[in-house]
Design an enzyme around this catalytic site. Structure first.
Site, mmCIF file in Angstrom:
data_model
loop_
_atom_site.group_PDB
_atom_site.id
_atom_site.type_symbol
_atom_site.label_atom_id
_atom_site.label_comp_id
_atom_site.label_asym_id
_atom_site.label_seq_id
_atom_site.Cartn_x
_atom_site.Cartn_y
_atom_site.Cartn_z
ATOM 1 C CG ASP A 75 109.728 60.112 -13.909
ATOM 2 O OD1 ASP A 75 109.452 60.863 -14.871
ATOM 3 O OD2 ASP A 75 110.862 60.025 -13.420
ATOM 4 C CG ASP A 87 112.768 66.376 -15.488
ATOM 5 O OD1 ASP A 87 111.900 66.272 -14.615
ATOM 6 O OD2 ASP A 87 113.411 65.406 -15.934
ATOM 7 C CD GLU A 122 111.367 67.195 -8.566
ATOM 8 O OE1 GLU A 122 112.556 66.922 -8.829
ATOM 9 O OE2 GLU A 122 110.492 67.262 -9.430
HETATM 10 C C1 GLC Z 1 113.052 62.409 -15.276
HETATM 11 C C2 GLC Z 1 111.814 62.997 -15.932
HETATM 12 C C3 GLC Z 1 111.530 62.268 -17.208
HETATM 13 C C4 GLC Z 1 112.758 62.370 -18.109
HETATM 14 C C5 GLC Z 1 113.984 61.801 -17.409
HETATM 15 C C6 GLC Z 1 115.267 61.994 -18.213
HETATM 16 O O1 GLC Z 1 112.823 61.116 -14.872
HETATM 17 O O2 GLC Z 1 110.715 62.984 -15.073
HETATM 18 O O3 GLC Z 1 110.396 62.811 -17.843
HETATM 19 O O4 GLC Z 1 112.534 61.689 -19.305
HETATM 20 O O5 GLC Z 1 114.153 62.442 -16.160
HETATM 21 O O6 GLC Z 1 115.520 63.328 -18.427
#
Ligand code: GLC
Length: 743
Positions: free
Chosen positions: A466, A374, A377
């Site tokens: 998200d 995650d 980017e």
């Molecule tokens: C980001 C991710 C989300 C995750 C959060 C905390 O917003 O896109 O899926 O739950 O980070 O890690």
């Protein structure tokens, strides 16, 4: 228009106080003095032209890692003026270098052409009429006015009159696609880069063939492990071992099928990657073993940001080995993410990817089954958005947020981050995929990613970041996933129920109704809203959700077959109707329905308080049968159908034979489950595929591919492979009777 003049669409735009940059189109002279070449290859029956551009002063073409290694596509260099050649093959296409770090392509777009692809776009299916910027961006609040999102996949498709052509601009630098936004019938592509790149043009062919050619070039997904196709349950965050145990118990006690539990950032010790919190997860490994005994897999999140903490071993090591990104002054680049002040591995370097892969062994040693990458980017809390669409050209290297070192071609060269930003997530996934292979040779890895570049399908599944518990985001998930699929990425999904805000019981059910057909099938939400597990809303909702999830599991043999088909043809699992019905005018503009493979059409309800909808079923003269309930409907027209909550919004094509597995609680029971071949219509045929669902044996014959047919009797013929199981097979005839059959 003359060189140097400025085109502003209207005075109103000029005066607007919108924080978004005013769209300016300047006209520049061509300053290109480098080298150009044009080459041609036949790929999957499609003529693919490669227009290579090496600007003056650049010594070699950089590798973007997008092309599948080992694909032996041989391009023949075409003699003559490459620019004229391009203008000829892509009728009227002009190319120029306008500034030091800006290149432009422009070509006419047929009036009736529909624009597709470009990875993850917040858009309806047809991308025409807008500007689309490709620069990986963490935008948790995206809506209609958003542009760049998490992924940047520069593959654009133009469908017109039943045939498609396409462009793949193989550069990891920011790109802006103006798809006739000014209604002047032009496509304009701006590339903000000072480096060399290749522009591929795919000549007109059926859409499926174009996707086949693109995925032959950039690679196809290996088959995923079967467990990863099951139901995944996630939340930011299940904070401790006891909560995770309870979650597992609830799923089994309530008999809601589930394969995977997902740990978000709070499993870590103060968000330090490669650690687990000793207080809240005192026996991490023991917990994972315990879950495994109940047939649960565990997936953990891993973010790239390494906490800046001088006592933290990973930080010390990365610093010592010089693996973190640095700014122009040579200082390690620091920004804030979940761990607070953090530093960022330079995944552009092979040494970093190897190091990261070694560190990931922490998870595999503990028994973790898959890794969720995650924030890659990469996302920063301080430097939030990079206003790429307002740049005339890419800033000088020294003016970019930081530098990276690119060693794809041997000796590392320094490159501005923005030149390779779109690749950051993909490079992290490559490291992760290799880590999984090293830890468990012979086992199919599962890697999930938020950010991605072209070719990501070789290493990871994707989800669309998200989203929110908004009906509009439920609706948008269809066209968005369809364009992601056409961009070569088959294993994709969105957070079921929505990530941000709060999901109502009605919305959760509607989301599951369509979500059971998302290739990646995960319920996930943040910590602020209400709990969103399928059993969090009372007995009536739970019962409906259970039935839908059970249906997903019964479709697993069909889904496995679709992944196999992807490997052979590049076809995504979720396909716009126009993929199979390109001549059907209704299919062309349909973005609230999709095909799940060639046999199932999905038409979900995606509005609050809506209990009916129009469903368009193609092909006059044929019949479609509801996947649940078996009612039949005529093809070639729309039907106004009753769709109460909990409905399965899917219809099966006449002439299909669907392989349906018996109910199960997790894919651990799959081997023993009987499979019923259900015939739709009076006769049917299908290709049925199976393998062990976990190893790479399928590459050496460890699979079985059957041709099935039913008219009066049932016929099966082994087309390839030698995989055998002891499971039982049945045939469900058109009259509903069920008989055992042998394969
Ligand atoms: C980001 C991710 C989300 C995750 C959060 C905390 O917003 O896109 O899926 O739950 O980070 O890690």
């Amino acid at each position: 228009m003359e060189a140097g003049t400025e085109f502003v669409p209207s005075d109103f735009t000029r005066l607007s106080r919108s924080p978004r940059p005013v769209f300016k189109r300047k006209v520049y002279d061509d300053i290109f003095q480098g080298r150009l070449s044009l080459a041609l290859a036949q790929v999957e029956g499609v003529k693919v032209y490669r227009f290579s551009v090496l600007p003056k002063g650049e010594s070699a073409m950089p590798s973007t890692h997008a092309l599948a290694p080992g694909s032996d596509i041989a391009f023949d260099v075409l003699e003559g003026d490459a620019r004229l050649g391009l203008a000829k093959v892509l009728s009227g296409c002009t190319f120029q270098q306008s500034l030091r770090a800006r290149f432009e392509f422009s070509f006419p777009l047929a009036k009736t052409a529909c624009c597709l692809g470009l990875g993850e776009r917040y858009s309806s299916l047809n991308l025409r009429g807008a500007r689309h910027t490709l620069c990986s961006t963490d935008n948790p609040n995206h809506d209609e006015s958003s542009d760049s999102l998490y992924k940047a996949i520069p593959f654009s498709i133009f469908l017109d009159d039943g045939l498609a052509s396409a462009c793949f601009l193989d550069s990891s630098a920011p790109q802006i696609y103006d798809l006739d936004s000014e209604l002047d019938g032009q496509v304009r592509i701006e590339l903000l880069s000072a480096r060399g790149f290749s522009f591929y043009y795919f000549d007109r062919a059926p859409l499926a063939q174009i996707v086949a050619a693109y995925t032959a070039l950039t690679g196809r997904s290996e088959l995923p492990p079967r467990w990863a196709l099951g139901h995944q349950q996630s939340r930011w965050s299940y904070p401790d071992a006891e909560t995770v145990r309870e979650l597992a118990r609830e799923f089994r006690r309530r008999r809601i099928p589930c394969d995977t539990l997902v740990l978000d950032i709070d499993y870590m010790d103060d968000y330090r990657v490669f650690t687990s919190d000793k207080g809240r997860f005192p026996d991490f490994k023991g917990l994972i073993e315990e879950l495994a005994r109940d047939n649960f897999r565990l997936v953990t999140i891993v973010d790239p940001g390494v906490k800046l903490d001088k006592d933290y071993k990973i930080y010390q090591e990365g610093l010592k080995l010089e693996l973190f990104c640095r700014d122009a002054k040579g200082e390690v680049f620091v920004d804030r993410v979940w761990p607070g002040r953090s530093v960022f591995p330079d995944f552009q370097m092979e040494a970093t990817r190897k190091w990261w892969a070694e560190k990931l062994q922490f998870y595999y040693d503990n028994g973790v089954s898959g890794i969720w990458n995650d924030m890659n980017e990469p996302a920063f809390f301080d430097t939030r958005f990079i206003p790429v669409s307002s740049f005339d050209e890419l800033p000088e290297t020294g003016e970019q947020p930081f530098l990276q070192r690119d060693d794809a071609d041997g000796e590392p060269t320094t490159v501005g981050h923005l030149e390779v930003r779109n690749l950051y997530g993909s490079m992290m996934c490559e490291a992760t995929y290799n880590a999984a292979l090293a830890a468990r040779p012979g086992e199919r890895p599962f890697v999930l990613t938020r950010s991605a570049f072209a070719g990501i399908q070789r290493h990871a599944a994707v989800w669309l970041g998200d989203n929110k518990s908004w009906w509009e985001h439920l609706r948008k998930s269809l066209p968005m996933l369809l364009n992601v699929g056409l961009s070569g990425v088959p294993f994709a999904g969105v957070d079921i129920g929505g990530f941000g805000e709060t999901c109502s019981p009605e919305m959760l059910l509607r989301w599951y109704e369509v979500g059971i057909f998302f290739p990646f099938f995960r319920n996930h939400c943040w910590l602020k809203g209400r709990a969103q597990e399928p059993f969090a809303y009372g007995a009536a909702v739970e019962e409906k959700a259970r039935r839908l999830i059970e249906l997903r599991y019964s479709l697993l043999p069909y889904i496995s077959g679709l992944f196999h088909e992807h490997r052979q043809t590049g076809a995504p699992l979720m396909r716009p109707l126009l993929y199979h019905y390109p001549q059907d005018a209704m299919a062309l503009n349909c973005h609230d329905q999709f095909m799940f493979g060639a046999d199932i059409l999905v038409a979900p309800v995606m509005e609050r308080a809506q209990t009916h909808r129009y469903v368009y079923l193609p092909e006059a003269g044929s019949q479609w049968t509801a996947l649940a309930g078996d009612k039949t409907y005529e093809g070639g027209r729309s039907h106004y159908l009753d769709m109460p909550l909990g409905t399965c919004p899917a219809f099966v094509r006449e002439g299909a034979i669907l392989p349906l597995a018996d109910a199960m609680q997790s894919t651990a029971e799959y081997e023993q489950a009987a499979i019923t071949f259900k015939v739709y219509g009076q006769q049917g045929s299908a290709v049925f595929y199976e393998d062990d669902g976990k190893s790479f044996d399928y590459k050496e014959g460890g699979f079985a591919q059957w041709q099935l047919a039913y008219s009066e009797g049932f016929l099966s013929r082994l087309m390839g492979g030698h995989y055998k199981t002891s499971r039982r097979y049945f045939l469900q005839k058109p009259d509903g009777s069920k008989i055992p059959v042998q394969l």
